[in-house]
Design a protein around this motif. Structure first.
Motif, mmCIF file in Angstrom:
data_model
loop_
_atom_site.group_PDB
_atom_site.id
_atom_site.type_symbol
_atom_site.label_atom_id
_atom_site.label_comp_id
_atom_site.label_asym_id
_atom_site.label_seq_id
_atom_site.Cartn_x
_atom_site.Cartn_y
_atom_site.Cartn_z
ATOM 1 N N SER A 80 0.646 -0.991 -0.111
ATOM 2 C CA SER A 80 0.050 -0.004 -0.116
ATOM 3 C C SER A 80 0.960 1.341 0.064
ATOM 4 O O SER A 80 2.041 1.268 0.503
ATOM 5 C CB SER A 80 -1.063 0.022 1.089
ATOM 6 O OG SER A 80 -1.765 -1.087 1.456
ATOM 7 N N THR A 121 0.241 5.349 0.702
ATOM 8 C CA THR A 121 -0.775 6.153 1.222
ATOM 9 C C THR A 121 0.194 7.566 1.384
ATOM 10 O O THR A 121 1.158 7.841 1.428
ATOM 11 C CB THR A 121 -1.315 5.983 2.639
ATOM 12 O OG1 THR A 121 -0.054 5.981 3.417
ATOM 13 C CG2 THR A 121 -2.171 4.662 2.596
ATOM 14 N N ARG A 164 -6.132 1.716 -7.187
ATOM 15 C CA ARG A 164 -6.055 3.012 -6.449
ATOM 16 C C ARG A 164 -7.474 2.987 -6.137
ATOM 17 O O ARG A 164 -8.756 2.838 -6.625
ATOM 18 C CB ARG A 164 -5.533 4.179 -6.971
ATOM 19 C CG ARG A 164 -6.274 4.857 -8.404
ATOM 20 C CD ARG A 164 -5.445 5.775 -9.146
ATOM 21 N NE ARG A 164 -5.213 6.904 -7.931
ATOM 22 C CZ ARG A 164 -4.088 7.555 -8.367
ATOM 23 N NH1 ARG A 164 -3.292 7.585 -9.252
ATOM 24 N NH2 ARG A 164 -3.896 8.726 -7.517
ATOM 25 N N LYS A 172 -9.866 6.663 -0.342
ATOM 26 C CA LYS A 172 -9.070 6.240 0.817
ATOM 27 C C LYS A 172 -7.452 6.582 0.839
ATOM 28 O O LYS A 172 -6.646 6.269 1.260
ATOM 29 C CB LYS A 172 -8.787 4.655 0.907
ATOM 30 C CG LYS A 172 -10.279 3.864 1.365
ATOM 31 C CD LYS A 172 -9.897 2.384 1.475
ATOM 32 C CE LYS A 172 -11.479 1.759 1.890
ATOM 33 N NZ LYS A 172 -11.186 0.313 2.177
ATOM 34 N N ASN A 173 -7.286 7.316 -0.470
ATOM 35 C CA ASN A 173 -6.062 8.044 -0.574
ATOM 36 C C ASN A 173 -4.746 7.227 -0.624
ATOM 37 O O ASN A 173 -3.650 7.186 -0.107
ATOM 38 C CB ASN A 173 -5.948 8.878 0.499
ATOM 39 C CG ASN A 173 -4.901 10.352 -0.178
ATOM 40 O OD1 ASN A 173 -5.008 10.448 -1.224
ATOM 41 N ND2 ASN A 173 -4.213 10.852 1.001
ATOM 42 N N THR A 174 -5.128 5.772 -1.195
ATOM 43 C CA THR A 174 -4.195 4.887 -1.274
ATOM 44 C C THR A 174 -4.181 4.170 -2.689
ATOM 45 O O THR A 174 -5.006 3.964 -3.229
ATOM 46 C CB THR A 174 -4.761 3.709 -0.250
ATOM 47 O OG1 THR A 174 -4.772 4.342 1.073
ATOM 48 C CG2 THR A 174 -3.421 2.388 -0.323
#
Length: 126
Positions: free
Chosen positions: A21, A23, A72, A76-78
């Motif tokens: 991941s 972030t 993406r 979740k900004n991930t």
């Protein structure tokens, strides 16, 4: 300034899977092309995969095609890198990187990416 944090690395047996991941703290990743790169000991850094800001375009290095999947979740900004059928030669430090100035291209030129995380170690070994 955009700050990226990778997670999800570790030790896995050949044939296993990991999901990395990436972030961002403080800022949003919505407007950035995100790339995953890796660097093995004694080797140059190489592009693994990238994804456009909308998620509509992805590219993969030939060595990981059909085994790795980038995705993406902007809510979740991930950004994720799902890695399946891992091989010992996948062992490396994996970095995520972001650029607002360049698209996701098959070349995955590291100099195009202005922001980098600190990396997460992936070790594939029995």
């Amino acid at each position: 300034q955009l700050q990226l944090v990778e997670s999800g690395g570790g030790l896995v047996q050949p044939g296993g899977s990991l999901r990395l991941s990436c972030t961002a703290s403080v800022s949003t990743l919505d407007y950035y092309t995100i790339g995953w790169f890796r660097q093995a000991p004694g080797k140059e850094r190489e592009g693994v995969s990238c994804i456009s800001s909308s998620g509509g375009r992805t590219n993969y290095a030939d060595l990981v095609k059909s085994r790795f999947t980038i995705s993406r979740d902007n809510a979740k900004n991930t950004v994720y890198l799902q890695m399946n059928s891992l091989k010992p030669e996948d062992t490396a430090i994996y970095y995520c990187a972001a650029t607002a100035a360049f698209p996701c291209t098959p070349a995955m030129i590291s100099d195009d990416y202005a922001y980098w995380g600190q990396g997460t170690q992936v070790t594939v070994s029995s």
